[in-house]
Design an enzyme around this catalytic site. Structure first.
Site, PDB file in Angstrom:
ATOM      1  N   GLU A  66       0.818  -1.208   0.000  1.00 15.09           N
ATOM      2  CA  GLU A  66       0.000   0.000   0.000  1.00 15.09           C
ATOM      3  C   GLU A  66       0.860   1.270   0.000  1.00 15.09           C
ATOM      4  OE1 GLU A  66      -3.615  -1.742   2.742  1.00 15.09           O
ATOM      5  OE2 GLU A  66      -1.762  -1.145   3.702  1.00 15.09           O
ATOM      6  N   THR A  94       5.577  -9.435   9.124  1.00 18.68           N
ATOM      7  CA  THR A  94       4.255  -9.292   8.485  1.00 18.68           C
ATOM      8  C   THR A  94       4.131  -7.902   7.852  1.00 18.68           C
ATOM      9  OG1 THR A  94       3.262 -10.807  10.070  1.00 18.68           O
ATOM     10  CG2 THR A  94       1.759  -9.316   8.920  1.00 18.68           C
ATOM     11  N   ASP A 237      -7.587  -4.808   8.975  1.00 18.78           N
ATOM     12  CA  ASP A 237      -7.178  -3.572   8.293  1.00 18.78           C
ATOM     13  C   ASP A 237      -7.063  -3.761   6.787  1.00 18.78           C
ATOM     14  OD1 ASP A 237      -4.957  -5.166   8.295  1.00 18.78           O
ATOM     15  OD2 ASP A 237      -3.560  -3.652   9.019  1.00 18.78           O
TER      16      ASP A 237
HETATM   17  P1  NAD Z   1       2.508 -10.459  13.578  1.00 25.39           P
HETATM   18  O1  NAD Z   1       2.387 -11.431  12.463  1.00 25.39           O
HETATM   19  O2  NAD Z   1       3.866 -10.106  14.083  1.00 25.39           O
HETATM   20  O3  NAD Z   1       1.659 -10.976  14.829  1.00 25.39           O
HETATM   21  C1  NAD Z   1       0.342 -11.456  14.732  1.00 25.39           C
HETATM   22  C2  NAD Z   1       0.111 -12.426  15.868  1.00 25.39           C
HETATM   23  O4  NAD Z   1      -1.271 -12.820  15.836  1.00 25.39           O
HETATM   24  C3  NAD Z   1       0.941 -13.722  15.737  1.00 25.39           C
HETATM   25  O5  NAD Z   1       1.717 -13.903  16.908  1.00 25.39           O
HETATM   26  C4  NAD Z   1      -0.141 -14.812  15.577  1.00 25.39           C
HETATM   27  O6  NAD Z   1       0.228 -16.040  16.187  1.00 25.39           O
HETATM   28  C5  NAD Z   1      -1.325 -14.158  16.262  1.00 25.39           C
HETATM   29  N1  NAD Z   1      -2.627 -14.721  15.910  1.00 25.39           N
HETATM   30  C6  NAD Z   1      -3.093 -15.043  14.663  1.00 25.39           C
HETATM   31  N2  NAD Z   1      -4.354 -15.530  14.767  1.00 25.39           N
HETATM   32  C7  NAD Z   1      -4.691 -15.483  16.082  1.00 25.39           C
HETATM   33  C8  NAD Z   1      -5.849 -15.819  16.798  1.00 25.39           C
HETATM   34  N3  NAD Z   1      -6.933 -16.327  16.195  1.00 25.39           N
HETATM   35  N4  NAD Z   1      -5.871 -15.626  18.158  1.00 25.39           N
HETATM   36  C9  NAD Z   1      -4.784 -15.120  18.787  1.00 25.39           C
HETATM   37  N5  NAD Z   1      -3.637 -14.783  18.146  1.00 25.39           N
HETATM   38  C10 NAD Z   1      -3.596 -14.952  16.818  1.00 25.39           C
HETATM   39  O7  NAD Z   1       1.720  -9.139  13.101  1.00 25.39           O
HETATM   40  P2  NAD Z   1       1.802  -7.648  13.697  1.00 25.39           P
HETATM   41  O8  NAD Z   1       2.851  -6.869  13.008  1.00 25.39           O
HETATM   42  O9  NAD Z   1       1.786  -7.700  15.185  1.00 25.39           O
HETATM   43  O10 NAD Z   1       0.414  -7.088  13.167  1.00 25.39           O
HETATM   44  C11 NAD Z   1      -0.821  -7.604  13.642  1.00 25.39           C
HETATM   45  C12 NAD Z   1      -1.949  -7.094  12.801  1.00 25.39           C
HETATM   46  O11 NAD Z   1      -2.062  -5.695  12.960  1.00 25.39           O
HETATM   47  C13 NAD Z   1      -1.748  -7.338  11.305  1.00 25.39           C
HETATM   48  O12 NAD Z   1      -2.970  -7.793  10.772  1.00 25.39           O
HETATM   49  C14 NAD Z   1      -1.417  -5.978  10.753  1.00 25.39           C
HETATM   50  O13 NAD Z   1      -1.842  -5.827   9.412  1.00 25.39           O
HETATM   51  C15 NAD Z   1      -2.193  -5.086  11.684  1.00 25.39           C
HETATM   52  N6  NAD Z   1      -1.663  -3.730  11.811  1.00 25.39           N
HETATM   53  C16 NAD Z   1      -2.560  -2.712  11.888  1.00 25.39           C
HETATM   54  C17 NAD Z   1      -2.115  -1.420  12.010  1.00 25.39           C
HETATM   55  C18 NAD Z   1      -3.107  -0.303  12.150  1.00 25.39           C
HETATM   56  O14 NAD Z   1      -2.749   0.856  12.053  1.00 25.39           O
HETATM   57  N7  NAD Z   1      -4.363  -0.592  12.424  1.00 25.39           N
HETATM   58  C19 NAD Z   1      -0.743  -1.139  12.046  1.00 25.39           C
HETATM   59  C20 NAD Z   1       0.157  -2.196  12.002  1.00 25.39           C
HETATM   60  C21 NAD Z   1      -0.305  -3.505  11.881  1.00 25.39           C
END
Ligand code: NAD
Length: 349
Positions: A66, A94, A237
Site C-alpha cells: 500500500e 508481516t 485492516d
Molecule cells: P505479527 O504477524 O507479528 O503478529 C500477529 C500475531 O497474531 C501472531 O503472533 C499470531 O500467532 C497471532 N494470531 C493469529 N491468529 C490469532 C488468533 N486467532 N488468536 C490469537 N492470536 C492470533 O503481526 P503484527 O505486526 O503484530 O500485526 C498484527 C496485525 O495488525 C496485522 O494484521 C497488521 O496488518 C495489523 N496492523 C494494523 C495497524 C493499524 O494501524 N491498524 C498497524 C500495524 C499492523
C-alpha cells in the site's frame, strides 16, 4: 565546473533501521510513543488542512502493498507499507515500511526514513490517543490478543498514556506470548499470560485485538464483550480481513480514522455502508462526543491512516539535530545550471 561531491543542501536526511533504534533507545520507547501521540493529536486537530485519500492498495493472494499519501499544504508525506500474514511463518516481518517527507513548494524530499519500527510506534500512539477519549477513565487492565510485532508497543503506549498497570496476553502461538511477556518484564506492568482469548478478556477494561490472518476471523465473539469495555481493534485492516463478530459492532459505538478508508478495510466492512460511525478527529476537536457513559461499549476500528504516518515522520525529523542519528543520502541531482542535467552527467564521466 565539476562538483566532486554533492552539496549538503542537495542531500536528504535518511534514518535507517539502525538509526531509528538509536533514536528510540536514546529517548526511551515509552517517551517516544507518548511524544508521537502528541504529534498525532496535534495533526488530528488540524484535520481539515490535510489532503486525504484512502490508501492505494495492490492486493495479491499473499498480502497487500500500500501507498499512503497526504499533505498539509506545506509538507507532503507518504508511506510504503506491506501486510503479508504468512510472512511470519516464512521468517519475514508481516509488516514492513518506509516513508518520505517532501517540501510542497519545490517538491524536494526532506526526509527518507525506515517505518517498520516507526509504524509500530505510531500505531500504538494512535491507539492510545483514541483510548484517551474513549476508554473508561478508570481503566487499569488491558487484554492483548495477538502477541506479535505490534504487541509490546501497544502495551507500553497504554501504560504510558492511559495508565494501565496490567496486561493479559493471549496468542494462538504460546511462543509469541512468552516473547511478549519477557520483553515486557522490566516495564513495571503486571503481566498475566492466558491460555484462551476468553480468559484474556476476563476483567479487562480495554481489549486490544492485534492478530494477523487474511480472512474474516472471529477473535472476539459477542459474549466476550461486556458493558463499559473499550475495544481497540488493530488487526482488521484489509478487505476480507476482520477480527470481531458482527454482533459486537452492532452493540458498539464505533470510532474511525477516515471513513472512506475504514469502510473498505476496517471491521465496519461487515456493516451496511451507511452504518453510523464517528470520526476520531471530531471527538478530539470537541465536535463529537466520545465516551458518554460507563455502560457504553466503545470500539476504535483502527486501520492506520496517512496523517498518523505524517505525524510520526514529522516527529522523527524534529529529533534529527537533537540526536544526530541519521545519515545524508545523495538523492537529488544538483547541476549548477538546473537545465544542464546532461552536462553534469558527462562531466562526471
Ligand atoms: P505479527 O504477524 O507479528 O503478529 C500477529 C500475531 O497474531 C501472531 O503472533 C499470531 O500467532 C497471532 N494470531 C493469529 N491468529 C490469532 C488468533 N486467532 N488468536 C490469537 N492470536 C492470533 O503481526 P503484527 O505486526 O503484530 O500485526 C498484527 C496485525 O495488525 C496485522 O494484521 C497488521 O496488518 C495489523 N496492523 C494494523 C495497524 C493499524 O494501524 N491498524 C498497524 C500495524 C499492523
Amino acid at each position: 565546473m565539476t562538483k566532486p561531491t554533492p552539496s549538503k543542501l542537495a542531500m536528504v536526511p535518511f534514518v535507517s533501521v539502525d538509526n531509528m533504534m538509536k533514536i528510540v533507545n536514546t529517548i526511551g520507547p515509552a517517551r517516544v510513543i507518548a511524544d508521537i501521540a502528541d504529534y498525532i493529536e496535534a495533526d488530528f486537530l488540524r484535520w481539515e488542512q490535510f489532503d486525504k485519500t484512502p490508501r492505494v492498495a495492490a492486493h495479491s493472494d499473499e498480502g497487500v502493498i500500500e501507498l499512503m499519501p497526504t499533505s498539509d499544504g506545506e509538507t507532503y508525506g507518504f508511506k510504503y507499507v506491506n501486510g503479508h500474514p504468512a510472512n511470519m511463518s516464512r521468517g519475514f516481518q508481516t509488516v514492513t515500511a518506509f516513508g518520505v517527507l517532501a517540501r510542497v513548494d519545490n517538491g524536494y524530499p526532506i526526509l527518507l526514513s525506515e517505518m517498520t519500527v516507526l509504524t509500530a510506534l505510531r500505531t500504538a500512539a494512535t491507539s492510545a490517543v483514541a483510548a484517551k477519549y474513549l476508554a473508561p477513565k478508570t481503566s487499569k487492565t488491558m487484554a492483548m490478543i495477538g502477541n506479535g510485532a505490534q504487541c509490546e508497543f501497544q502495551a507500553l503506549a497504554f501504560q504510558e498514556v492511559i495508565g494501565i498497570d496490567t496486561v493479559r496476553l493471549y496468542d494462538i502461538d504460546a511462543v509469541a506470548t512468552q516473547k511478549a511477556a519477557k520483553n515486557l518484564s522490566e516495564t513495571g506492568l503486571n503481566i498475566v499470560t492466558c491460555s484462551s482469548a476468553q480468559e484474556a478478556v476476563t476483567g479487562a477494561d480495554i481489549i486490544t485485538t492485534c492478530t494477523a490472518d487474511k480472512q474474516y476471523a472471529t477473535i472476539l465473539t459477542d459474549n466476550m464483550v461486556g458493558a463499559g469495555q473499550h475495544i481497540n481493534a488493530i488487526g482488521g485492516d484489509c478487505p476480507g480481513k476482520t477480527e470481531l463478530h458482527r454482533d459486537i459492532l452492532l452493540r458498539s459505538d464505533i470510532f474511525v480514522e477516515y471513513p472512506p478508508q475504514t469502510r473498505i478495510e476496517g471491521e465496519i466492512q461487515q456493516l451496511n455502508p451507511d452504518h453510523p460511525v464517528t470520526e476520531l478527529w471530531k471527538v478530539i476537536a470537541g465536535k463529537s462526543e466520545g465516551r458518554k457513559d460507563a455502560a457504553q461499549i466503545t470500539l476504535f476500528d483502527s486501520v492506520g491512516f496517512a496523517t498518523e504516518d505524517f505525524s510520526a515522520l514529522r516527529y522523527v525529523r524534529d529529533q534529527l539535530d537533537r540526536t544526530g542519528h541519521y545519515s545524508l543520502l545523495d538523492m537529488l541531482a544538483d547541476p549548477d545550471d538546473p537545465r544542464d542535467l546532461f552536462g553534469m552527467l558527462r562531466r562526471a564521466g
